[in-house]
Design a protein around this motif. Sequence first.
Motif, short mmCIF file in Angstrom:
data_model
loop_
_atom_site.label_atom_id
_atom_site.label_comp_id
_atom_site.label_asym_id
_atom_site.label_seq_id
_atom_site.Cartn_x
_atom_site.Cartn_y
_atom_site.Cartn_z
N SER A 11 10.09 -9.75 -5.61
CA SER A 11 11.31 -9.12 -6.10
C SER A 11 11.10 -7.68 -6.54
CB SER A 11 11.90 -9.95 -7.26
OG SER A 11 10.96 -10.05 -8.31
N THR A 12 9.89 -7.35 -6.98
CA THR A 12 9.63 -5.98 -7.44
C THR A 12 8.47 -5.32 -6.71
OG1 THR A 12 8.18 -6.76 -9.21
CG2 THR A 12 10.52 -6.49 -9.74
N GLN A 13 7.96 -5.95 -5.66
CA GLN A 13 6.80 -5.42 -4.96
C GLN A 13 6.92 -5.61 -3.45
OE1 GLN A 13 3.73 -7.79 -6.98
NE2 GLN A 13 2.96 -5.94 -7.95
N LEU A 14 6.32 -4.69 -2.72
CA LEU A 14 6.18 -4.80 -1.27
C LEU A 14 4.72 -4.52 -0.92
CD1 LEU A 14 9.30 -2.81 -0.02
CD2 LEU A 14 8.98 -5.28 0.15
N ALA A 15 4.10 -5.44 -0.22
CA ALA A 15 2.74 -5.21 0.28
C ALA A 15 2.85 -4.71 1.70
CB ALA A 15 1.92 -6.49 0.22
N ILE A 16 2.34 -3.49 1.93
CA ILE A 16 2.48 -2.81 3.22
C ILE A 16 1.10 -2.64 3.85
CG2 ILE A 16 3.41 -0.78 4.40
CD1 ILE A 16 5.52 -2.36 2.89
N ASP A 17 1.05 -2.79 5.16
CA ASP A 17 -0.21 -2.66 5.89
C ASP A 17 0.04 -1.83 7.13
OD1 ASP A 17 -2.82 -3.03 6.59
OD2 ASP A 17 -2.65 -5.16 7.05
N TRP A 18 -1.02 -1.22 7.68
CA TRP A 18 -0.90 -0.48 8.94
C TRP A 18 -2.28 -0.35 9.57
CZ3 TRP A 18 -0.10 1.50 4.11
CH2 TRP A 18 -1.00 2.46 3.64
N GLU A 19 -2.31 -0.04 10.83
CA GLU A 19 -3.57 0.11 11.54
C GLU A 19 -4.29 1.39 11.12
OE1 GLU A 19 -3.05 -0.14 15.73
OE2 GLU A 19 -2.13 -2.13 15.68
N ASP A 20 -5.61 1.34 11.09
CA ASP A 20 -6.40 2.51 10.73
C ASP A 20 -6.15 3.66 11.70
OD1 ASP A 20 -7.55 1.15 8.64
OD2 ASP A 20 -9.35 0.61 9.74
N TYR A 21 -6.12 4.87 11.16
CA TYR A 21 -6.10 6.08 11.98
C TYR A 21 -7.54 6.58 12.07
CZ TYR A 21 -4.45 10.56 13.82
OH TYR A 21 -4.22 11.66 14.62
N VAL A 22 -8.07 6.69 13.26
CA VAL A 22 -9.48 6.99 13.45
C VAL A 22 -9.88 8.28 12.72
CG1 VAL A 22 -11.30 7.51 15.13
CG2 VAL A 22 -9.54 5.80 15.67
N GLY A 23 -10.89 8.17 11.86
CA GLY A 23 -11.43 9.33 11.16
C GLY A 23 -10.68 9.72 9.90
N ALA A 24 -9.65 8.95 9.53
CA ALA A 24 -8.85 9.32 8.36
C ALA A 24 -9.46 8.74 7.09
CB ALA A 24 -7.42 8.82 8.51
N SER B 298 12.38 10.75 -2.21
CA SER B 298 11.20 9.96 -1.84
C SER B 298 10.16 9.95 -2.95
CB SER B 298 10.55 10.54 -0.58
OG SER B 298 11.32 10.25 0.56
N THR B 299 9.39 8.87 -2.96
CA THR B 299 8.19 8.77 -3.78
C THR B 299 6.99 8.80 -2.86
OG1 THR B 299 9.35 7.43 -5.43
CG2 THR B 299 6.95 7.33 -5.44
N TYR B 300 5.91 9.48 -3.30
CA TYR B 300 4.71 9.62 -2.47
C TYR B 300 3.52 8.98 -3.18
CZ TYR B 300 7.43 13.14 0.07
OH TYR B 300 8.40 13.79 0.80
N LYS B 301 2.72 8.28 -2.42
CA LYS B 301 1.49 7.67 -2.93
C LYS B 301 0.35 8.01 -1.97
CE LYS B 301 3.43 5.13 -6.28
NZ LYS B 301 3.11 5.24 -7.73
N ARG B 302 -0.86 8.20 -2.56
CA ARG B 302 -2.05 8.40 -1.73
C ARG B 302 -3.00 7.22 -1.93
NH1 ARG B 302 -3.96 14.77 -2.31
NH2 ARG B 302 -1.87 15.72 -2.09
N VAL B 303 -3.55 6.73 -0.82
CA VAL B 303 -4.46 5.58 -0.88
C VAL B 303 -5.62 5.83 0.09
CG1 VAL B 303 -2.74 3.88 -1.56
CG2 VAL B 303 -3.10 4.36 0.87
N ILE C 127 -1.18 -0.85 1.00
CA ILE C 127 -0.73 -0.47 -0.33
C ILE C 127 0.24 -1.53 -0.84
CG2 ILE C 127 1.25 0.88 0.49
CD1 ILE C 127 0.75 2.83 -1.83
N VAL C 128 0.27 -1.73 -2.15
CA VAL C 128 1.30 -2.55 -2.79
C VAL C 128 2.20 -1.61 -3.57
CG1 VAL C 128 1.80 -4.37 -4.44
CG2 VAL C 128 -0.19 -4.57 -2.94
N LEU C 129 3.45 -1.49 -3.12
CA LEU C 129 4.43 -0.66 -3.82
C LEU C 129 5.04 -1.51 -4.94
CD1 LEU C 129 6.21 0.91 -0.71
CD2 LEU C 129 4.24 1.78 -1.99
N SER C 130 4.96 -1.00 -6.17
CA SER C 130 5.38 -1.77 -7.34
C SER C 130 6.56 -1.11 -8.05
CB SER C 130 4.21 -1.93 -8.31
OG SER C 130 3.12 -2.56 -7.68
#
Length: 502
Positions: free
Chosen positions: A20-33, A49-54, A59-62
């Motif tokens: 209800s208050t969180q989204l767990a997001i995933d994505w494929e690796d970007y080579v060399g990042a 927008s909100t920006y996060k660095r990981v 990431i889990v958006l809370s």
Amino acid sequence: MKPLQTMSAAAAPVLASAASTQLAIDWEDYVGAPRYRVRYSKYSSLKKSTYKRVYASEIVLSKLKASTKYYVRVQAIRDDAKGTPLSGYSAKKAFKTAKKTKYTAPSKFQAKASARGADAIVANWGFDAAGRRYELQYATNPGFAGAGSIVTRGPSGVVQGLAANTTYYLRARSISVWGAVLSGWSAVATATTRTPDDPRARPLQVASFNVRNGTIASDTGNKSWAVRRHVVAAQLRDNHIDVAGLQEAEYTSVVGADGAWKHQFQDLLDLLGKSWRITCATSADPYCNDPATYSVGTRLIYNSETVTLRQAGFYALSLRSGDVRRFMVWGIFTQKSTGRDFFFANAHLDNSKSDAGFNQRITQSHQIVNEIAARNPRNLPVILTGDMNSQKWRSPYNAPYRVYSQAGYVDPIGNPDKSKVAVNATTEFRLHTEFDSWHSSSTKPTARPWINGINVDYIWVSRAVTTLDYETVVNVNDATMKYDGPPASDHHMLRAAVLIPG
């Protein structure tokens, strides 16, 4: 003037889970990042927008709002103060948080010693909804000091590795996919470990699986046998199945995984490995080419490392005009771990919803019961699997279910006509039984608000057989309730762990 250079985009994000208050997001690796920038907003335009660095590609958006759609993009960046871009932004994806749910403590909590061993206790409690997770806690004292716990994906759990002849206190509560507590504890139940009544019995893993005809020309992409066969084989192999009753494992040839033409069932056996056999095969006819062994797609396959085939045959069921030929196949096996024999039958009944189809299923069910009795003079324990093409809401009633029940066979999950609760269920543990045994979607299975779904597929056992586990095998994401990867078939495999009596 140098031409402008464009950077390739990062992979689009996907939803791993939602609360209800969180989204767990995933994505494929970007080579060399080394790092990523995640941009998200409640607005499609991405304003405010909100920006996060990981550092990881997840990431889990809370601190989000419930029942709200969020738009998300990802970009690969350098590990510097500015977050210098290494890629373009990914495609924008929308994900919705779950609605806010009021969770109550699990009800009807009970526990008992398990027949699977002197170190095991099984607990069950009231069904709430599909996709729920629970923490099952256990201790040797009522204050739960030094307690252990396991996580379960439904209202049932087995705790193993316990001290023998010891009383344990158990309780359960709802938790999120991240382990956050969502409810209070259930009432406490006690159970004492003990040596089972049949300590020499060992679990036998059996299955019923309509694998869908692999020669249907309109089945393309993820519906094609070329894709699905690997999922079918993985489910059989990963669940350590000993004997499986298959439906629609066709005699008709397909291009196998190795590029050679072969029967669909042979292609599956080749994927499963050298220890796997089919009951129609003989040394003179290893590929079941003899017309005398023809049973369309109704087949029995087994792992020769765990069971030995002693005898096998098939029976042609009565045929309604206009229907395909229908069969029951059977085998007598010995479980190698115990030396105990059992009788296994598998069938695929008439699928018409007409009165003629209903009457035909009554006839075919009686034929199956009679043929088992005729082929089983030693009165061995029986396992009966199949796609019976009949379910609890079929009018006027579920004919095969009634015939088998009257013949003394047991449905371990207790799913009779028009039931919304389990009726005289015998299985110790259950998983995903709220899902229907078949579906028409390539993305999402059907889950019911009851403990048992609407099934046309079944595993029946004779009364002397103990059922430890019963599972509708659904590879589903608990947050999205969608399939993780392509489904194996338009039916789900049913799996049961049973104990063959001595």
